[in-house]
Design a protein around this motif. Sequence first.
Motif, short mmCIF file in Angstrom:
data_model
loop_
_atom_site.label_atom_id
_atom_site.label_comp_id
_atom_site.label_asym_id
_atom_site.label_seq_id
_atom_site.Cartn_x
_atom_site.Cartn_y
_atom_site.Cartn_z
N GLN A 276 -24.94 -69.28 98.12
CA GLN A 276 -24.52 -68.14 97.31
C GLN A 276 -24.19 -66.93 98.19
O GLN A 276 -23.21 -66.23 97.94
CB GLN A 276 -25.62 -67.81 96.31
N THR A 307 -24.67 -62.99 92.41
CA THR A 307 -24.37 -64.18 91.61
C THR A 307 -22.98 -64.09 90.99
O THR A 307 -22.21 -65.07 91.02
CB THR A 307 -25.42 -64.36 90.49
N ASN A 311 -19.90 -66.62 92.01
CA ASN A 311 -19.27 -67.46 90.98
C ASN A 311 -17.77 -67.21 90.89
O ASN A 311 -16.99 -68.13 90.66
CB ASN A 311 -19.93 -67.22 89.63
N GLN A 314 -16.25 -69.07 93.80
CA GLN A 314 -16.30 -70.52 93.67
C GLN A 314 -15.44 -71.05 92.53
O GLN A 314 -14.77 -72.08 92.69
CB GLN A 314 -17.75 -70.96 93.46
N GLU A 315 -15.41 -70.35 91.40
CA GLU A 315 -14.77 -70.91 90.21
C GLU A 315 -13.41 -70.31 89.87
O GLU A 315 -12.57 -70.99 89.28
CB GLU A 315 -15.70 -70.73 89.00
N VAL A 352 -16.84 -64.44 84.33
CA VAL A 352 -16.31 -65.56 85.12
C VAL A 352 -15.63 -66.57 84.20
O VAL A 352 -14.52 -67.02 84.47
CB VAL A 352 -17.44 -66.23 85.94
N LYS A 353 -16.29 -66.91 83.09
CA LYS A 353 -15.72 -67.88 82.16
C LYS A 353 -14.40 -67.36 81.57
O LYS A 353 -13.44 -68.11 81.43
CB LYS A 353 -16.71 -68.16 81.03
#
Length: 424
Positions: A276, A307, A311, A314-315, A352-353
């Motif tokens: 992370q 965090t 994220n 990464q995403e 993030v989503k």
Amino acid sequence: MNEIEKRKVVEHNDLITSVAKMDKTPLKIFELAVSCINTDNPPKDNIIYLSKTELFTFFDVSDNDKHSRFKQAIEKMQEQAFFNIRQENGKGTEFERIVPIPYIKWTDYNDKVTIQFQPQIMPYLIDLKKNFTQYALSDVMNLNSKYSIILYKWLSMQYNQYEHYLNKGSRRQEQLDEYCNPEIKVSEIRIMTDTANEYKKIGNFEKRVLKKPLEEINEHTHFNVIYEKIKKGRTIDSIQFHISKKAQPQELNGEYKEREQDPAYLQGKANKEVNQQALFAEAMQSLYTTSLLESSLLSPFDMQDITLMANLQQEVYPLYKQLEAIVGLKGVRKHLEYVANKKLDYSKPNLVKYLKTAVMRYLESGDTKQPEKNKTRYVKTKGKVTPVGSRTPDWYVPEYVNETTPEELKELERIKKELSNKNK
């Protein structure tokens, strides 16, 4: 923790998506009664027992009129309440209309309440091998509208599938994303909430059936939920929800202390933290982070959240890289401006989503496709093709190919070096 807060409700998905022809009080009595069913040892004669004290606690009733209110709620449930259930059986759709609780008995001299379920409702409540959903009774207890309860159960059904397949590892990431970012047609929501003939104006429907219920769900349940409206032409055709789960108090997990002493778990946790930190460092040097700041989708305060940034790196950033290869960095920035202008009221766990879903939808839409040379350029839309040169849609992002000038590249390198030096 009291007895009610420990209980779970388990129902078949067909019952969750059925039409509940009842208001919130009968619906909550039904949920409380279902929580008393032991699916491993089903009740004899479909009878369960509640206490009036428990019922009053569940409904938070403490006034002197509680007994008459309880009687009125029971009468109303038996006179008006039923489920319209739809099932696909291979030949077509099968419809059932079931009064769930036809028999209730109580006295004025003791605390016991006898409830007998209709036999036809029992298959949806016991012997549940597949296509069922479990949720916390305490979540339902704190919801104060019929629409909140119905939406909460449907959202639980979606998110439970996300958690199930995430742990099982038998679904692709795109499929997992669909479970925690489910999309449903407005017409289907109207059927589930029994509002096909109510709140005809979409603004009124949105306020009563979506906004207020989701405010309740976000405040009183384990979920954080936001939504966006999907248009078909000028009409709002569908709603996409973005669901995340709130962090739960660690002491509620009976395995927590034992797990914290497991060397394998501790090593895995340490490796995750190292990874992370590495992702966070990459994100801090990324030009996509700069672009998110410029579009006000990120704040300097957000950048302190390790965090969140990890994220994003990464995403989301790999998808921005794919988009940049097609439309250039300016195209990515225009996409972010469009997303920012929607002014969605998301919370950080959902950011993030939401960004990931937005860029995936844009990549999959076909709107980013490069035109062939010496041919008329067209903008692809859902259901029609608009020649470029006529009025360009507001959402259109021009196709950029190698558009970054040498001067811009030098400036970008300078910004990257500054960010890198700050984080050393």
